[in-house]
Design an enzyme around this catalytic site. Structure first.
Site, PDB file in Angstrom:
ATOM      1  N   GLU A  72       0.733  -1.227   0.080  1.00 56.58           N
ATOM      2  CA  GLU A  72       0.120  -0.063   0.210  1.00 56.58           C
ATOM      3  C   GLU A  72       0.819   1.260   0.242  1.00 56.58           C
ATOM      4  OE1 GLU A  72      -2.577  -0.030   3.357  1.00 56.58           O
ATOM      5  OE2 GLU A  72      -3.697  -1.751   2.921  1.00 56.58           O
ATOM      6  N   GLY A  73       2.206   1.019   0.055  1.00 57.41           N
ATOM      7  CA  GLY A  73       3.109   2.370   0.337  1.00 57.41           C
ATOM      8  C   GLY A  73       3.287   2.458   1.784  1.00 57.41           C
TER       9      GLY A  73
END
Lengths: 359, 359
Positions: free
Chosen positions: B325-326
């Site tokens: 997701e970062g």
């Protein structure tokens, strides 16, 4: 405190360590349940999840909170510098204290970014100092450990309790996330000595270049530590013996601040190599204090990761730093706060309507 | 973009990569001089000093600045999930997109803490999606790579250029620190395939448990990748061939966003395992793009550190995370900012009256 006898100081230390208890397993279990209900694979936030549980276990609540943060920077000088163990002259210790007072040192910059305060304590600088620091000097630096004990046992106890006292004052003022920090030309030498003793490592493996000595300086540094071991015969089963014979005043104060944090149930972030030497002393005095320590970065100093591993601590930052002052710990404050944001703000599988694991 | 032919898309990619130039060595030298004048032993802030120089070299200035930060989260589905490679059902991809839209996912929490925006792009989710995301779907997920190519070369090019387009829009809006992020059930499978090919590693070394599959699932995952290699025979000398045969739509978009960042001279933080697979593709298309990448964390996925090392990247965070997701990249934003605070705010030896190194 200078008027107290060794026995009175030792009794104070005993009281402090008696107050260091285990983490609250009930709070940890509640946080585990909450973490496992959040919209992520179980355990996938790794150290952030561990930190959330550690904070809950320390604060005895399923909803731990951080109010105010402070870096407890301990300054001291080292008689062993006369052996030529450092790349910088000893005058840099007071110069750097003034740099910190005026806000221009790396730790000021990183603490400001973290929204944290820095307090600098003179535990044993060898030069006159004035200005906005905590004045609790135990001695004008240690003596040359290559020629005899760095400190008396009495001085070591005083310095330990200086660290505890400074931590306690800050905790009473509402700071509930602390960090260790160190300042003192030559202090990788006593730190290497402590790490070598407790990790049972040969000096080649744990003695590094500190602020940047050359090969000749590195050889002198190893020799100075070997001489200190030979002449002092530190007893590894007695942490106060190790601390006084081959330690440092600021290292003692760091150990004391860790013990006080643990006794007051406040987490404390351990900075780099010197702080970890202090943490080793604290752990030997009160093994339960380890549960209150939060590791920060893995230093370039060759013995650092080994020392952390011996405490069961795995650094969260890998920045190849070797500055001290609490710089790695100040950055770690942010990550501790990340852990609490995750715990408090993520939605659950049920709230978000996300399907759970199918196998 | 869907109306463009493969040749037209390829020409766009060529233009993009032609614009990727070297870092500015003059700016880097100027920053080195400044760093060495600051009150710390030379080089003692390690990766922070490296980051300061990298940012200056990218921005072509001795005084780099960060304005706005954004996580470019790319979402896509994977036909290979029908081989039983993931612990979560494919429906979780759109469910997690909605979770991100409503702000409850881990990346929302960590981006908020970092003062960064999150934009989610549907590059190829297999379910209908509406709401506040960027709608640029190239296909309804990839096809099962164990039975044939995951995508056509045309689709891979489209997805690459979707990533570039999203990055370019954000850069034009003033964002000058980007991060990659991924979302897509099953996406550690194509990522492992890409990493195995480019690091020339046996599958046992680089295929892990993703979101948490059991031993049987892990065996299926390895088999699916082996089948994909056998049936598709990806050509490692042609990154578009690798990407289309054993890649993913979101992985392609991540690679495209990296190439655009590099062409626009904006640094981009590489998140975890899936993002690093995208970074490998970008590096093979345009090796100079590596200089614009900032590594974040070392994932639990066994191939991750090996993949980073093959790019010469050393992760700054060691958090045992495996969420994607970062999330690792969002935390790293803070450390990038630390580097600039150090560069801009520390006092020099001259200003502070601190003595320099004596040997």
């Amino acid at each position: 405190m200078k008027n107290l006898t060794e026995e009175q100081l030792y009794a104070q230390l005993q009281t402090l360590t008696t107050n260091i208890l285990d983490l609250d397993e009930e709070a940890i279990s509640q946080i585990q349940v909450r973490l496992d209900s959040l919209t992520k694979p179980q355990g996938s936030l790794g150290q952030l999840e561990h930190l959330a549980k550690q904070l809950g276990g320390i604060q005895r609540t399923s909803n731990p909170k951080i109010q105010k943060k402070v870096v407890l920077l301990m300054a001291g000088d080292h008689g062993v510098v006369e052996e030529g163990v450092s790349a910088f002259p000893q005058e840099v210790t007071p110069q750097m204290v003034y740099n910190i007072i005026s806000g221009g040192a790396a730790i000021n910059v990183l603490a400001r970014q973290a929204g944290a305060e820095v307090v600098c304590t003179d535990v044993g600088v060898a030069f006159p100092l004035e200005g906005n620091i905590i004045h609790k000097r135990v001695a004008d630096g240690t003596r040359n450990m290559a020629k005899g004990p760095a400190m008396s046992r009495h001085e070591a106890l005083q310095a330990l309790l200086v660290g505890a006292e400074v931590a306690e004052e800050k905790i009473r003022a509402g700071y509930n996330l602390l960090a260790t920090g160190d300042l003192g030309i030559g202090n990788t030498t006593p730190s290497s000595a402590i790490v070598a003793l407790y990790t049972k490592s040969p000096l080649e493996e744990v003695v590094g270049r500190g602020t940047g000595i050359d090969d000749a300086g590195l050889a002198k540094k190893r020799q100075a530590i070997q001489d200190a071991f030979n002449i002092n015969q530190p007893n590894i089963h007695d942490p106060l013996d190790v601390l006084s014979k081959v330690g440092g005043l600021e290292i003692a104060a760091i150990a004391g601040s860790i013990l006080q944090a643990a006794a007051s149930r406040v987490p404390i972030v351990i900075d780099g190599f010197i702080s970890t030497a202090g943490a080793l002393i604290a752990a030997k005095i009160a093994p339960k204090s380890i549960a209150f320590m939060i590791p920060s970065h893995g230093s370039v100093e060759p013995g650092h990761r080994k020392a952390l591993a011996s405490l069961g601590l795995d650094p969260v930052l890998n920045l190849n730093m070797r500055l001290g002052e609490g710089t790695g710990a100040a950055i770690t404050f942010y990550i501790v706060e990340s852990a609490l944001h995750i715990l408090q703000e993520m939605s659950t599988f049920a709230d978000a309507g996300v399907s759970e694991k199918s196998q």
